[in-house]
Design an enzyme around this catalytic site. Structure first.
Site, short mmCIF file in Angstrom:
data_model
loop_
_atom_site.label_atom_id
_atom_site.label_comp_id
_atom_site.label_asym_id
_atom_site.label_seq_id
_atom_site.Cartn_x
_atom_site.Cartn_y
_atom_site.Cartn_z
N HIS A 115 -3.77 37.90 107.56
CA HIS A 115 -2.51 37.18 108.51
C HIS A 115 -1.99 35.98 107.78
O HIS A 115 -0.99 35.35 108.47
CB HIS A 115 -2.97 36.93 109.77
CG HIS A 115 -4.21 36.25 110.09
ND1 HIS A 115 -4.52 35.48 111.28
CD2 HIS A 115 -4.88 35.46 108.95
CE1 HIS A 115 -5.67 34.61 110.89
NE2 HIS A 115 -5.78 34.74 109.66
N HIS A 116 -2.44 35.50 106.82
CA HIS A 116 -1.93 34.35 106.19
C HIS A 116 -0.96 34.72 105.05
O HIS A 116 -0.08 33.85 104.47
CB HIS A 116 -3.00 33.21 105.15
CG HIS A 116 -4.05 32.91 106.36
ND1 HIS A 116 -3.47 32.11 107.42
CD2 HIS A 116 -5.29 32.77 106.42
CE1 HIS A 116 -4.68 31.84 108.19
NE2 HIS A 116 -5.69 32.44 107.66
N ALA A 117 -0.58 35.97 104.82
CA ALA A 117 0.41 36.29 103.77
C ALA A 117 1.76 36.37 104.49
O ALA A 117 1.96 37.12 105.40
CB ALA A 117 -0.07 37.86 103.14
#
Length: 301
Positions: A115-117
């Site tokens: 979810h950090h991309a």
């Protein structure tokens, strides 16, 4: 209900790297002993699928190895062809789990939750955003219109929030530590910031309120659940204080809501950094076990 694994695909890391890649093989082995007939190899997301959520130049450079060193430093993993293949499989596993959810009510990726991309770069051990790509593929195919993301990793889902910013068709819920990574955030549809040391009772109360908000104002065609193991009290990066029983109740809150509303549910494992690593595997395993029990297959890891 089908369960997809990616641990057959290598993730080469230097000795002593802090990312616990071995948890995936351990979890895959545990689930294989419990539900071998539900396990399937993850397909690889195609470049065209990745580009539905990510910048085409970023995707192309990641695939051919010309990605900027600064971006790889932000991701925190060394570039390799194996890493790219593994990342494509992780996205493909979430997409396949979502297809299983639409057909059978539920599906699982034994990795994922990256979810950090964001649109044009990765970050925080995340190369491509598996949930965002999956939602865009399913929307393009006309299989869904609206989706909800319930992100219960201990870290805020900044990449997912960026990718769906301003899109009323996707509800992004992130329940996370207020003082934890990432330090530059993007607003989700609903962010719930929790102080360091939050325990079971306060966490579950906040979660129930957040889920009630989601249910009151949104009707998704599918739910993506990031069942992070890192809110656990023994997680070295988590800073929260949930017990194994508290994490089990957390999962039950999400599962109960989806059953009540008859929302198809795709589950990803997301983060987990406990020492010993067996604790992280046990947390992920109890999530899978509980979902299998609801889908008429009982077992123990």
């Amino acid at each position: 209900m089908l369960i997809y694994r990616t641990d057959q695909f290598a993730m080469p890391l230097p000795p002593g790297h802090r990312f616990p890649a071995e948890k995936y093989a351990l979890l895959g082995q545990a689930v294989a002993s419990m539900a071998p007939d539900r396990l399937a190899e993850a397909p690889a997301a195609t470049p065209a699928e990745l580009m539905l959520a990510h910048d085409a130049d970023y995707v192309g450079r990641m695939l051919d190895g010309s990605v900027a060193p600064a971006i790889m430093r932000e991701i925190g993993l060394p570039w390799s062809a194996d890493l790219v293949e593994r990342s494509r499989r992780s996205v493909g596993a979430t997409l396949a789990a979502a297809r299983s959810a639409l057909l059978y009510g539920a599906g699982v990726n034994l990795a994922g939750g990256t979810h950090h991309a964001g649109h044009a770069k990765g970050g925080g051990f995340c190369v491509f955003n598996d949930v965002a790509v999956s939602i865009r593929v399913l929307q393009q195919e006309g299989l869904i219109r609206r989706a909800a993301v319930i992100d219960l990793d201990v870290h805020q889902g900044n990449g997912t929030a960026e990718l769906f910013s301003g899109d009323a068709r996707v509800f992004t819920l992130s329940l996370h530590g207020e003082k934890n990574f990432p330090f530059r955030r993007v607003a989700s549809t609903l962010d719930v910031n929790l102080p360091d040391g939050t325990g079971d009772a306060d966490y579950l109360a906040a979660l129930k309120q957040a889920l009630a908000t989601l249910a009151a104002g949104f009707q998704p065609d599918i739910v993506f659940y990031l069942a992070g193991a890192d809110p656990y009290s023994g997680d070295r990066l988590g800073r929260l204080n949930l017990s194994l029983a508290g994490l089990q109740q957390r999962d039950a809150c999400v599962f109960d809501l989806c059953e009540q509303k008859q929302w198809p549910l795709a589950v990803m494992m997301a983060g987990g950094y406990a020492v010993p690593i067996a604790d992280t595997v046990a947390i992920h395993c109890q999530t899978v076990r509980a979902l299998l029990a609801r889908h008429s297959l009982k077992g123990a890891c």
